[in-house]
Design a protein around this motif. Structure first.
Motif, PDB file in Angstrom:
ATOM      1  N   TYR A 141       0.834  -1.194   0.000  1.00 36.09           N
ATOM      2  CA  TYR A 141       0.000   0.000   0.000  1.00 36.09           C
ATOM      3  C   TYR A 141       0.874   1.252   0.000  1.00 36.09           C
ATOM      4  O   TYR A 141       1.887   1.325   0.691  1.00 36.09           O
ATOM      5  CB  TYR A 141      -0.902   0.036   1.237  1.00 36.09           C
ATOM      6  N   HIS A 142       0.447   2.233  -0.761  1.00 39.72           N
ATOM      7  CA  HIS A 142       1.001   3.563  -0.619  1.00 39.72           C
ATOM      8  C   HIS A 142       0.428   4.154   0.666  1.00 39.72           C
ATOM      9  O   HIS A 142      -0.749   3.953   0.979  1.00 39.72           O
ATOM     10  CB  HIS A 142       0.635   4.445  -1.797  1.00 39.72           C
ATOM     11  N   MET A 143       1.250   4.906   1.378  1.00 36.10           N
ATOM     12  CA  MET A 143       0.828   5.445   2.673  1.00 36.10           C
ATOM     13  C   MET A 143       1.062   6.943   2.713  1.00 36.10           C
ATOM     14  O   MET A 143       1.878   7.488   1.953  1.00 36.10           O
ATOM     15  CB  MET A 143       1.623   4.786   3.812  1.00 36.10           C
ATOM     16  N   GLY A 144       0.367   7.595   3.610  1.00 40.96           N
ATOM     17  CA  GLY A 144       0.605   9.031   3.697  1.00 40.96           C
ATOM     18  C   GLY A 144      -0.147   9.698   4.828  1.00 40.96           C
ATOM     19  O   GLY A 144      -0.786   9.022   5.647  1.00 40.96           O
TER      20      GLY A 144
ATOM     21  N   GLY B  20     -12.366  24.510  10.191  1.00 42.31           N
ATOM     22  CA  GLY B  20     -12.995  25.308   9.148  1.00 42.31           C
ATOM     23  C   GLY B  20     -12.423  25.120   7.764  1.00 42.31           C
ATOM     24  O   GLY B  20     -12.819  25.822   6.831  1.00 42.31           O
ATOM     25  N   LYS B  21     -11.499  24.177   7.620  1.00 40.56           N
ATOM     26  CA  LYS B  21     -10.885  23.950   6.307  1.00 40.56           C
ATOM     27  C   LYS B  21     -11.108  22.517   5.852  1.00 40.56           C
ATOM     28  O   LYS B  21     -11.413  21.636   6.649  1.00 40.56           O
ATOM     29  CB  LYS B  21      -9.391  24.259   6.364  1.00 40.56           C
ATOM     30  N   GLU B  22     -10.926  22.289   4.571  1.00 40.57           N
ATOM     31  CA  GLU B  22     -11.060  20.946   4.032  1.00 40.57           C
ATOM     32  C   GLU B  22      -9.806  20.123   4.345  1.00 40.57           C
ATOM     33  O   GLU B  22      -8.724  20.665   4.532  1.00 40.57           O
ATOM     34  CB  GLU B  22     -11.274  21.010   2.517  1.00 40.57           C
ATOM     35  N   ARG B  23     -10.004  18.827   4.353  1.00 43.68           N
ATOM     36  CA  ARG B  23      -8.874  17.933   4.555  1.00 43.68           C
ATOM     37  C   ARG B  23      -7.943  18.036   3.357  1.00 43.68           C
ATOM     38  O   ARG B  23      -8.396  18.050   2.206  1.00 43.68           O
ATOM     39  CB  ARG B  23      -9.364  16.503   4.743  1.00 43.68           C
ATOM     40  N   GLU B  24      -6.641  18.082   3.602  1.00 42.34           N
ATOM     41  CA  GLU B  24      -5.675  18.178   2.518  1.00 42.34           C
ATOM     42  C   GLU B  24      -4.560  17.161   2.720  1.00 42.34           C
ATOM     43  O   GLU B  24      -4.223  16.798   3.850  1.00 42.34           O
ATOM     44  CB  GLU B  24      -5.053  19.588   2.461  1.00 42.34           C
TER      45      GLU B  24
ATOM     46  N   GLY C 132       8.761   2.816  -0.837  1.00 39.17           N
ATOM     47  CA  GLY C 132       9.542   3.902  -0.253  1.00 39.17           C
ATOM     48  C   GLY C 132      10.366   4.689  -1.248  1.00 39.17           C
ATOM     49  O   GLY C 132      11.089   5.611  -0.856  1.00 39.17           O
ATOM     50  N   VAL C 133      10.256   4.368  -2.515  1.00 39.55           N
ATOM     51  CA  VAL C 133      11.098   5.024  -3.522  1.00 39.55           C
ATOM     52  C   VAL C 133      10.598   6.427  -3.856  1.00 39.55           C
ATOM     53  O   VAL C 133      11.374   7.351  -4.056  1.00 39.55           O
ATOM     54  CB  VAL C 133      11.170   4.162  -4.798  1.00 39.55           C
ATOM     55  N   SER C 134       9.287   6.565  -3.944  1.00 41.68           N
ATOM     56  CA  SER C 134       8.707   7.856  -4.332  1.00 41.68           C
ATOM     57  C   SER C 134       8.031   8.523  -3.157  1.00 41.68           C
ATOM     58  O   SER C 134       7.377   7.871  -2.339  1.00 41.68           O
ATOM     59  CB  SER C 134       7.680   7.653  -5.443  1.00 41.68           C
ATOM     60  N   THR C 135       8.189   9.828  -3.097  1.00 40.77           N
ATOM     61  CA  THR C 135       7.515  10.614  -2.064  1.00 40.77           C
ATOM     62  C   THR C 135       6.870  11.841  -2.691  1.00 40.77           C
ATOM     63  O   THR C 135       7.238  12.272  -3.788  1.00 40.77           O
ATOM     64  CB  THR C 135       8.478  11.080  -0.959  1.00 40.77           C
ATOM     65  N   TYR C 136       5.883  12.353  -1.981  1.00 40.84           N
ATOM     66  CA  TYR C 136       5.196  13.577  -2.411  1.00 40.84           C
ATOM     67  C   TYR C 136       4.999  14.454  -1.182  1.00 40.84           C
ATOM     68  O   TYR C 136       4.690  13.949  -0.096  1.00 40.84           O
ATOM     69  CB  TYR C 136       3.850  13.238  -3.044  1.00 40.84           C
ATOM     70  N   TYR C 137       5.150  15.760  -1.372  1.00 41.66           N
ATOM     71  CA  TYR C 137       4.883  16.722  -0.309  1.00 41.66           C
ATOM     72  C   TYR C 137       4.073  17.873  -0.874  1.00 41.66           C
ATOM     73  O   TYR C 137       4.358  18.355  -1.980  1.00 41.66           O
ATOM     74  CB  TYR C 137       6.181  17.281   0.273  1.00 41.66           C
TER      75      TYR C 137
ATOM     76  N   LEU D 110      -4.181   1.484  -1.986  1.00 42.01           N
ATOM     77  CA  LEU D 110      -3.571   0.390  -2.734  1.00 42.01           C
ATOM     78  C   LEU D 110      -3.221   0.801  -4.160  1.00 42.01           C
ATOM     79  O   LEU D 110      -2.202   0.374  -4.702  1.00 42.01           O
ATOM     80  CB  LEU D 110      -4.511  -0.814  -2.754  1.00 42.01           C
ATOM     81  N   GLU D 111      -4.071   1.615  -4.783  1.00 41.68           N
ATOM     82  CA  GLU D 111      -3.941   1.853  -6.220  1.00 41.68           C
ATOM     83  C   GLU D 111      -3.108   3.076  -6.574  1.00 41.68           C
ATOM     84  O   GLU D 111      -2.441   3.091  -7.594  1.00 41.68           O
ATOM     85  CB  GLU D 111      -5.332   1.998  -6.836  1.00 41.68           C
ATOM     86  N   ALA D 112      -3.185   4.110  -5.779  1.00 42.69           N
ATOM     87  CA  ALA D 112      -2.521   5.359  -6.170  1.00 42.69           C
ATOM     88  C   ALA D 112      -1.934   6.043  -4.949  1.00 42.69           C
ATOM     89  O   ALA D 112      -2.159   5.614  -3.829  1.00 42.69           O
ATOM     90  CB  ALA D 112      -3.512   6.277  -6.874  1.00 42.69           C
ATOM     91  N   MET D 113      -1.199   7.103  -5.198  1.00 42.12           N
ATOM     92  CA  MET D 113      -0.526   7.816  -4.107  1.00 42.12           C
ATOM     93  C   MET D 113      -1.532   8.690  -3.360  1.00 42.12           C
ATOM     94  O   MET D 113      -1.538   9.909  -3.452  1.00 42.12           O
ATOM     95  CB  MET D 113       0.624   8.656  -4.642  1.00 42.12           C
ATOM     96  N   LEU D 114      -2.374   8.040  -2.615  1.00 37.92           N
ATOM     97  CA  LEU D 114      -3.340   8.674  -1.735  1.00 37.92           C
ATOM     98  C   LEU D 114      -4.396   9.474  -2.490  1.00 37.92           C
ATOM     99  O   LEU D 114      -4.988  10.392  -1.932  1.00 37.92           O
ATOM    100  CB  LEU D 114      -2.622   9.580  -0.713  1.00 37.92           C
ATOM    101  N   ALA D 115      -4.637   9.118  -3.738  1.00 41.75           N
ATOM    102  CA  ALA D 115      -5.690   9.797  -4.484  1.00 41.75           C
ATOM    103  C   ALA D 115      -7.068   9.475  -3.914  1.00 41.75           C
ATOM    104  O   ALA D 115      -7.954  10.339  -3.889  1.00 41.75           O
ATOM    105  CB  ALA D 115      -5.625   9.407  -5.952  1.00 41.75           C
TER     106      ALA D 115
END
Length: 122
Positions: free
Chosen positions: A32-35, A42-46, A55-60, A102-107
């Motif tokens: 699984y991709h994790m994040g 008062g704000k949306e979840r981001e 562990g090879v790819s990361t996003y910030y 499982l399928e995408a980077m936390l999409a």
């Protein structure tokens, strides 16, 4: 029973550091991709940060680049995900949620934790 359990939240002064941990269990999360997501009042979840299953790819997200670091540990029965947060700002105050996809980077995460509160004081 599938569980994502966060820990490490708390209150810290601006400029300080915190390390969040998430323990994922109850099924095989090694693939699984994790994040981490966050939601401020008062704000949306981001999305904050994500890491690929190997562990090879990361996003910030832009506002945390250079300050936060995501990492993971793939053990036999438990996957752990960490978020090292440095140079914290008041605007980082939020409930932080661990997620697994499982399928995408936390999409579209398949599993969520219950969240841990991070409060950054001026």
């Amino acid at each position: 029973q599938v569980q994502l359990v966060e820990s490490g939240g708390g209150t810290v002064q601006a400029g300080g550091s915190l390390r969040l941990s998430c323990a994922a269990s109850g099924r095989t999360f090694n693939n699984y991709h994790m994040g981490w997501f966050r939601q401020a009042p008062g704000k949306e979840r981001e999305i904050v940060a994500a890491i690929s299953w190997n562990g090879v790819s990361t996003y910030y997200t832009g506002s945390v680049k250079g300050r936060f670091t995501i990492s993971r540990g793939n053990a036999r029965n438990t996957v752990s995900v960490y978020l090292q947060m440095n140079s914290l700002k008041v605007e980082d105050t939020a409930v932080y949620y661990c997620a697994a996809d499982l399928e995408a980077m936390l999409a579209s995460p398949d599993y969520w934790g219950r969240g841990t509160q991070v409060t950054v004081s001026p």
